[in-house]
Design a protein around this motif. Sequence first.
Motif, PDB file in Angstrom:
ATOM      1  N   ASN A 200      -4.719  -1.698   0.564  1.00  0.00           N
ATOM      2  CA  ASN A 200      -3.652  -0.940   1.213  1.00  0.00           C
ATOM      3  C   ASN A 200      -3.605   0.512   0.749  1.00  0.00           C
ATOM      4  O   ASN A 200      -3.345   1.418   1.548  1.00  0.00           O
ATOM      5  CB  ASN A 200      -2.301  -1.607   0.955  1.00  0.00           C
ATOM      6  N   ALA A 201      -3.825   0.726  -0.540  1.00  0.00           N
ATOM      7  CA  ALA A 201      -3.787   2.095  -1.073  1.00  0.00           C
ATOM      8  C   ALA A 201      -4.866   2.958  -0.437  1.00  0.00           C
ATOM      9  O   ALA A 201      -4.616   4.112  -0.051  1.00  0.00           O
ATOM     10  CB  ALA A 201      -3.958   2.061  -2.592  1.00  0.00           C
ATOM     11  N   LEU A 202      -6.072   2.398  -0.315  1.00  0.00           N
ATOM     12  CA  LEU A 202      -7.163   3.161   0.283  1.00  0.00           C
ATOM     13  C   LEU A 202      -6.911   3.394   1.771  1.00  0.00           C
ATOM     14  O   LEU A 202      -7.091   4.504   2.276  1.00  0.00           O
ATOM     15  CB  LEU A 202      -8.489   2.427   0.087  1.00  0.00           C
ATOM     16  N   TYR A 203      -6.472   2.355   2.458  1.00  0.00           N
ATOM     17  CA  TYR A 203      -6.225   2.488   3.896  1.00  0.00           C
ATOM     18  C   TYR A 203      -5.154   3.546   4.158  1.00  0.00           C
ATOM     19  O   TYR A 203      -5.281   4.372   5.080  1.00  0.00           O
ATOM     20  CB  TYR A 203      -5.799   1.142   4.487  1.00  0.00           C
ATOM     21  N   ALA A 204      -4.110   3.533   3.347  1.00  0.00           N
ATOM     22  CA  ALA A 204      -3.027   4.498   3.519  1.00  0.00           C
ATOM     23  C   ALA A 204      -3.509   5.925   3.307  1.00  0.00           C
ATOM     24  O   ALA A 204      -3.091   6.856   4.017  1.00  0.00           O
ATOM     25  CB  ALA A 204      -1.883   4.185   2.562  1.00  0.00           C
ATOM     26  N   SER A 205      -4.406   6.097   2.333  1.00  0.00           N
ATOM     27  CA  SER A 205      -4.922   7.443   2.057  1.00  0.00           C
ATOM     28  C   SER A 205      -5.785   7.967   3.195  1.00  0.00           C
ATOM     29  O   SER A 205      -5.871   9.174   3.412  1.00  0.00           O
ATOM     30  CB  SER A 205      -5.728   7.444   0.749  1.00  0.00           C
ATOM     31  N   GLN A 206      -6.388   7.058   3.937  1.00  0.00           N
ATOM     32  CA  GLN A 206      -7.265   7.443   5.043  1.00  0.00           C
ATOM     33  C   GLN A 206      -6.534   7.543   6.387  1.00  0.00           C
ATOM     34  O   GLN A 206      -7.040   8.153   7.322  1.00  0.00           O
ATOM     35  CB  GLN A 206      -8.406   6.426   5.186  1.00  0.00           C
ATOM     36  N   HIS A 207      -5.342   6.929   6.472  1.00  0.00           N
ATOM     37  CA  HIS A 207      -4.617   6.892   7.749  1.00  0.00           C
ATOM     38  C   HIS A 207      -3.141   7.255   7.517  1.00  0.00           C
ATOM     39  O   HIS A 207      -2.236   6.530   7.917  1.00  0.00           O
ATOM     40  CB  HIS A 207      -4.711   5.498   8.383  1.00  0.00           C
ATOM     41  N   GLN A 208      -2.933   8.408   6.904  1.00  0.00           N
ATOM     42  CA  GLN A 208      -1.587   8.806   6.519  1.00  0.00           C
ATOM     43  C   GLN A 208      -0.645   8.990   7.699  1.00  0.00           C
ATOM     44  O   GLN A 208       0.569   8.847   7.567  1.00  0.00           O
ATOM     45  CB  GLN A 208      -1.645  10.099   5.700  1.00  0.00           C
ATOM     46  N   ASP A 209      -1.193   9.297   8.862  1.00  0.00           N
ATOM     47  CA  ASP A 209      -0.355   9.499  10.043  1.00  0.00           C
ATOM     48  C   ASP A 209      -0.066   8.197  10.788  1.00  0.00           C
ATOM     49  O   ASP A 209       0.762   8.161  11.698  1.00  0.00           O
ATOM     50  CB  ASP A 209      -1.025  10.482  11.000  1.00  0.00           C
ATOM     51  N   LYS A 210      -0.749   7.105  10.376  1.00  0.00           N
ATOM     52  CA  LYS A 210      -0.623   5.824  11.077  1.00  0.00           C
ATOM     53  C   LYS A 210       0.205   4.790  10.322  1.00  0.00           C
ATOM     54  O   LYS A 210       0.799   3.895  10.931  1.00  0.00           O
ATOM     55  CB  LYS A 210      -2.010   5.240  11.340  1.00  0.00           C
ATOM     56  N   VAL A 211       0.222   4.884   8.982  1.00  0.00           N
ATOM     57  CA  VAL A 211       0.932   3.890   8.176  1.00  0.00           C
ATOM     58  C   VAL A 211       1.633   4.577   7.007  1.00  0.00           C
ATOM     59  O   VAL A 211       1.259   5.681   6.599  1.00  0.00           O
ATOM     60  CB  VAL A 211      -0.011   2.800   7.619  1.00  0.00           C
ATOM     61  N   TYR A 212       2.638   3.897   6.470  1.00  0.00           N
ATOM     62  CA  TYR A 212       3.343   4.363   5.276  1.00  0.00           C
ATOM     63  C   TYR A 212       3.276   3.245   4.236  1.00  0.00           C
ATOM     64  O   TYR A 212       3.595   2.095   4.537  1.00  0.00           O
ATOM     65  CB  TYR A 212       4.797   4.689   5.608  1.00  0.00           C
ATOM     66  N   HIS A 213       2.850   3.573   3.013  1.00  0.00           N
ATOM     67  CA  HIS A 213       2.593   2.561   1.995  1.00  0.00           C
ATOM     68  C   HIS A 213       3.798   2.354   1.080  1.00  0.00           C
ATOM     69  O   HIS A 213       4.206   3.263   0.356  1.00  0.00           O
ATOM     70  CB  HIS A 213       1.377   2.973   1.152  1.00  0.00           C
ATOM     71  N   LEU A 214       4.354   1.140   1.100  1.00  0.00           N
ATOM     72  CA  LEU A 214       5.317   0.726   0.076  1.00  0.00           C
ATOM     73  C   LEU A 214       4.479   0.180  -1.076  1.00  0.00           C
ATOM     74  O   LEU A 214       4.065  -0.977  -1.074  1.00  0.00           O
ATOM     75  CB  LEU A 214       6.251  -0.352   0.622  1.00  0.00           C
ATOM     76  N   ASP A 215       4.198   1.026  -2.051  1.00  0.00           N
ATOM     77  CA  ASP A 215       3.115   0.754  -2.996  1.00  0.00           C
ATOM     78  C   ASP A 215       3.517  -0.003  -4.260  1.00  0.00           C
ATOM     79  O   ASP A 215       2.708  -0.120  -5.199  1.00  0.00           O
ATOM     80  CB  ASP A 215       2.396   2.048  -3.384  1.00  0.00           C
ATOM     81  N   SER A 216       4.717  -0.551  -4.316  1.00  0.00           N
ATOM     82  CA  SER A 216       5.100  -1.390  -5.456  1.00  0.00           C
ATOM     83  C   SER A 216       4.736  -2.842  -5.156  1.00  0.00           C
ATOM     84  O   SER A 216       5.244  -3.431  -4.191  1.00  0.00           O
ATOM     85  CB  SER A 216       6.610  -1.288  -5.723  1.00  0.00           C
ATOM     86  N   SER A 217       3.874  -3.424  -5.976  1.00  0.00           N
ATOM     87  CA  SER A 217       3.460  -4.808  -5.755  1.00  0.00           C
ATOM     88  C   SER A 217       4.650  -5.749  -5.932  1.00  0.00           C
ATOM     89  O   SER A 217       5.435  -5.595  -6.869  1.00  0.00           O
ATOM     90  CB  SER A 217       2.364  -5.203  -6.752  1.00  0.00           C
ATOM     91  N   PHE A 218       4.773  -6.729  -5.038  1.00  0.00           N
ATOM     92  CA  PHE A 218       5.864  -7.693  -5.171  1.00  0.00           C
ATOM     93  C   PHE A 218       5.362  -9.090  -5.512  1.00  0.00           C
ATOM     94  O   PHE A 218       6.133 -10.049  -5.528  1.00  0.00           O
ATOM     95  CB  PHE A 218       6.747  -7.712  -3.914  1.00  0.00           C
ATOM     96  N   THR A 219       4.072  -9.201  -5.813  1.00  0.00           N
ATOM     97  CA  THR A 219       3.517 -10.454  -6.327  1.00  0.00           C
ATOM     98  C   THR A 219       2.569 -10.133  -7.477  1.00  0.00           C
ATOM     99  O   THR A 219       2.110  -8.998  -7.624  1.00  0.00           O
ATOM    100  CB  THR A 219       2.726 -11.232  -5.258  1.00  0.00           C
ATOM    101  N   TYR A 220       2.277 -11.145  -8.271  1.00  0.00           N
ATOM    102  CA  TYR A 220       1.265 -11.027  -9.325  1.00  0.00           C
ATOM    103  C   TYR A 220       0.116 -11.948  -8.953  1.00  0.00           C
ATOM    104  O   TYR A 220       0.317 -13.146  -8.741  1.00  0.00           O
ATOM    105  CB  TYR A 220       1.832 -11.431 -10.683  1.00  0.00           C
ATOM    106  N   GLU A 221      -1.088 -11.380  -8.850  1.00  0.00           N
ATOM    107  CA  GLU A 221      -2.236 -12.175  -8.433  1.00  0.00           C
ATOM    108  C   GLU A 221      -3.462 -11.904  -9.306  1.00  0.00           C
ATOM    109  O   GLU A 221      -4.094 -10.863  -9.196  1.00  0.00           O
ATOM    110  CB  GLU A 221      -2.564 -11.894  -6.965  1.00  0.00           C
ATOM    111  N   PRO A 222      -3.786 -12.858 -10.165  1.00  0.00           N
ATOM    112  CA  PRO A 222      -5.018 -12.742 -10.947  1.00  0.00           C
ATOM    113  C   PRO A 222      -6.207 -13.172 -10.091  1.00  0.00           C
ATOM    114  O   PRO A 222      -6.150 -14.191  -9.402  1.00  0.00           O
ATOM    115  CB  PRO A 222      -4.781 -13.727 -12.097  1.00  0.00           C
ATOM    116  N   LEU A 223      -7.266 -12.393 -10.126  1.00  0.00           N
ATOM    117  CA  LEU A 223      -8.478 -12.752  -9.395  1.00  0.00           C
ATOM    118  C   LEU A 223      -9.487 -13.367 -10.359  1.00  0.00           C
ATOM    119  O   LEU A 223      -9.618 -12.928 -11.506  1.00  0.00           O
ATOM    120  CB  LEU A 223      -9.104 -11.522  -8.727  1.00  0.00           C
TER     121      LEU A 223
END
Length: 269
Positions: A200-223
């Motif tokens: 999401n962070a990368l997509y938002a940086s590339q499409h700033q006029d199309k989306v707005y990023h709520l960038d605080s994670s609301f889940t914890y996910e270990p990969l």
Amino acid sequence: MNPFVKNTFAGIAFASLSLMHTTASAAEPTIETILSNGELKVCFEAGYIPFEMKSKDGRYIGFDIDIAKLMARAMKVNFVPVNTAWDGIIPALQTGKCDIIIGGIAITPERNLKVMFSNTYIEIGQTVLLSPKLKDSVKSYRDLNDSKYTVVSQVGTTGAIAAKKYLPKANIDLFETSADAVLQVSNGKADAFVYDLPYNALYASQHQDKVYHLDSSFTYEPLGWAIRKHDYHFLNFLNNYLVQIKKDGSYQRIYDKWFKSDAWLSSIQ
């Protein structure tokens, strides 16, 4: 000793030895197969930026790809990419189409019942890409929990799980790929996209006029790296290998390349 008791003990001992032999055999085949074939077959789904992507010239690149290639070199075998649709990636592992999933797969209880996971190699969480028209009225993911909103994500992902769990009143619409899902928000056909923070962070940086990023994670996910059940030999290798690359700086160099630089963007654009 009573002959019956003696025979019973003998039967139990034989069964125990047989079980130990079976367990040991089940723990070793993947490593043996990799080494004998000279190949490490790695499952992932290309399109999960910046973990695994396809470059303009047709190569597979990304954070996970570099990790997997480094692992293959350590094992002195060839890296074999197995690009797999996400909803079939665990069955692909289970049926032997690949040896391991190194593809941004979150460790969840449901998945852990089907496969074994290595120790966590990176931690992420879910965030929201929002339609710009809502940025003044929607300040948190919680505000989307309303039937007037349409929230999209990719089928079979933790983004879809999080959307259903935390936004039960919203209209949830799932798509086969993350690219198709997020496009609904970019094109004004959906209100929000729930997915992993790095993407999401990368997509938002590339499409700033199309989306707005709520960038605080609301889940914890270990990969983690996923392998077939009962494969303890391979699991031991993976966990020790992870410690090694984190201590010798290899992991950090790969991390910095994909998460602290955007020099690679020209390869996929």
